[in-house]
Motif scaffolding. Structure first.
Motif, PDB file in Angstrom:
ATOM      1  N   GLY A  23      -5.048  -5.111  17.276  1.00 25.06           N
ATOM      2  CA  GLY A  23      -4.456  -4.208  16.304  1.00 25.06           C
ATOM      3  C   GLY A  23      -3.305  -3.428  16.904  1.00 25.06           C
ATOM      4  N   ARG A  24      -2.583  -2.730  16.053  1.00 27.73           N
ATOM      5  CA  ARG A  24      -1.412  -1.977  16.501  1.00 27.73           C
ATOM      6  C   ARG A  24      -1.788  -0.526  16.800  1.00 27.73           C
ATOM      7  NH1 ARG A  24      -1.042  -1.852  10.858  1.00 27.73           N
ATOM      8  NH2 ARG A  24      -0.679   0.250  10.001  1.00 27.73           N
ATOM      9  N   ILE A  25      -0.868   0.181  17.484  1.00 27.44           N
ATOM     10  CA  ILE A  25      -1.046   1.597  17.776  1.00 27.44           C
ATOM     11  C   ILE A  25      -0.103   2.397  16.885  1.00 27.44           C
ATOM     12  CG2 ILE A  25      -0.926   3.411  19.527  1.00 27.44           C
ATOM     13  CD1 ILE A  25      -3.150   1.346  19.962  1.00 27.44           C
ATOM     14  N   ASP A  26      -0.650   3.298  16.104  1.00 29.77           N
ATOM     15  CA  ASP A  26       0.137   4.207  15.278  1.00 29.77           C
ATOM     16  C   ASP A  26      -0.011   5.622  15.824  1.00 29.77           C
ATOM     17  OD1 ASP A  26       0.929   2.203  13.621  1.00 29.77           O
ATOM     18  OD2 ASP A  26      -0.310   2.795  11.902  1.00 29.77           O
ATOM     19  N   GLY A  37      -6.720  -1.578  12.806  1.00 26.23           N
ATOM     20  CA  GLY A  37      -7.164  -2.967  12.723  1.00 26.23           C
ATOM     21  C   GLY A  37      -6.125  -3.867  12.073  1.00 26.23           C
ATOM     22  N   ASP A  38      -6.242  -5.151  12.327  1.00 20.49           N
ATOM     23  CA  ASP A  38      -5.266  -6.113  11.818  1.00 20.49           C
ATOM     24  C   ASP A  38      -5.144  -6.062  10.299  1.00 20.49           C
ATOM     25  OD1 ASP A  38      -4.666  -7.009  14.360  1.00 20.49           O
ATOM     26  OD2 ASP A  38      -6.239  -8.544  14.331  1.00 20.49           O
ATOM     27  N   ASP A  39      -6.227  -5.756   9.631  1.00 22.31           N
ATOM     28  CA  ASP A  39      -6.185  -5.712   8.176  1.00 22.31           C
ATOM     29  C   ASP A  39      -6.064  -4.288   7.643  1.00 22.31           C
ATOM     30  OD1 ASP A  39      -8.624  -4.770   8.898  1.00 22.31           O
ATOM     31  OD2 ASP A  39      -9.807  -6.141   7.644  1.00 22.31           O
ATOM     32  N   ASP A  40      -5.736  -3.332   8.541  1.00 22.10           N
ATOM     33  CA  ASP A  40      -5.569  -1.911   8.186  1.00 22.10           C
ATOM     34  C   ASP A  40      -6.855  -1.284   7.646  1.00 22.10           C
ATOM     35  OD1 ASP A  40      -2.992  -2.131   8.956  1.00 22.10           O
ATOM     36  OD2 ASP A  40      -2.084  -1.909   6.983  1.00 22.10           O
TER      37      ASP A  40
END
Length: 385
Positions: free
Chosen positions: A2-5, A66-69
């Motif tokens: 997943g990404r970092i926000d 997560g990948d699917d938000d």
């Protein structure tokens, strides 16, 4: 993964996540001493934090999304601080970072630092430094040695991987601080006793202990802070305390501090020329309180203050008026405090962070066979436009 926000705190939920980040990082760390959650909340409240008069303060929290938000897990936090008064005093354009915490993932630490750097650039800043607070009386300096030693409520504790991340992100050393740890002797060392006697008899100095009435109604509290502003004027990164900040410190803390542990030195004109602010250690009480005064955190702190003192004292700061430095003021502090420390059952004591190049400050501890511990560092990096 997943990404970092990284987001600016704008809701109660995000503030809650900011406060709770360390509980995951230090879940199994016996050395960590948590901050009071109420103090962190007040830091971000313009109605309760007088530093907003001359500072910009912006907290951020980092989430792994997560990948699917569908999931957001808090994995880091940081605060950006622009102290306009300090930048003017030191002729700099620096944004400070504070309260930084992150999991062992360079993507997270980089995202946090980049968020503060970008925020700082929007105000015209050209460098980022930290960890530093708003003033010199806040926690400062990332721990780079002695991670096995228990922290205190007045200093930063962090995992060993933190400084490695800072170096990987291109930061360099700005300054280092050291702390001094001493075993409390049963008797005042002869060197201190003789120097203290000379200061009393030949210079006319004496130690007094202030009451709450002296401090508030008698104006001695503000006189002490005037001395601190004068004595610390040339210390790295120092920012003079405003009148509102002084009043805030007095209102919050003066009734809680044991005045027996705060020797004040006056001359024969009754002018304050030196002060040593010390207190009993609250590390284990703060750990038991888990960052909260309610429902029972206050009880752990009260016990440590009144009935079940810990074995150590914290020597938070020493300030001597410049024209009285080298005239026995420090000896008067030791001559007064050592018998009281023994009375209270303190077996050892630890100073706050002291700049490693402040030779005069560090050398005063020599008769007590000091151990230099807990090296901590302020990092700095230029930020491009």
């Amino acid at each position: 993964m997943g990404r970092i926000d990284v987001v600016k705190i704008g809701s109660k939920r995000e503030l809650h996540d900011f406060i709770r980040v360390p509980y995951h990082i230090y879940e199994h760390c016996p050395q960590y001493v948590p901050d009071l959650e109420s103090s962190i909340c007040e830091l971000f409240d313009p109605q309760k934090n007088p530093a907003f008069e001359f500072s910009h303060i912006q907290p951020f929290v980092a989430y792994r999304v997560g990948d699917d938000d569908s999931s957001k897990i808090p994995v880091g936090r940081i605060v950006g601080i622009i102290n306009r008064k300090a930048n003017e005093r030191w002729q700099t354009r620096h944004v400070r970072f504070a309260l930084i915490e992150f999991v062992d993932d360079e993507e997270v630490s980089r995202a946090l630092v980049d968020a503060v750097a970008q925020w700082g650039r929007s105000f015209g800043m050209d460098a980022i430094e930290g960890p530093m607070g708003i003033t010199d009386f806040d926690k400062e300096g990332m721990l780079v040695e002695d991670f096995n030693l228990t922290g205190t409520m007045n200093t930063i504790y962090n995992p060993a991987y933190y400084p490695r991340h800072m170096e990987a992100l291109g930061f360099r050393k700005a300054v280092d601080w050291l702390q001094v740890r001493i075993q409390v002797p049963q008797e005042v060392p002869v060197r201190y006793a003789r120097t203290a006697q000379y200061a009393r008899e030949q210079i006319g100095l004496r130690v007094i202990k202030l009451t709450n009435s002296d401090i508030i109604k008698g104006g001695y509290g503000k006189k002490v802070f005037d001395l601190l502003n004068t004595a610390y004027h040339s210390i790295f990164g120092f920012s003079e305390l405003s009148e509102r900040q002084v009043n805030d410190f007095l209102d919050k803390y003066i009734k809680l501090i044991d005045k027996k542990l705060i020797p004040v030195v006056v001359n024969d004109q009754e002018e304050i020329v030196g002060v040593a602010i010390t207190m009993g250690c609250f590390s284990h009480a703060m750990q038991k309180a888990k960052g909260r005064l309610w429902p029972i955190g206050w009880w752990h702190l009260l016990k440590a203050m009144k009935w079940q003192r810990e074995e150590s004292a914290e020597m938070l700061l020493v300030a001597v008026r410049p024209d009285y430095q080298g005239m026995g003021v420090n000896a008067l502090f030791f001559d007064d405090l050592i018998p009281i420390y023994n009375q209270y059952g303190f077996r050892w004591a630890e100073t706050g962070p002291q700049l490693e190049d402040n030779v005069r400050e560090l050398s005063q501890w020599k008769p007590l066979n000091p151990e230099f511990v807990k090296r901590r560092r302020c990092f700095i990096k230029e930020i491009s436009a």
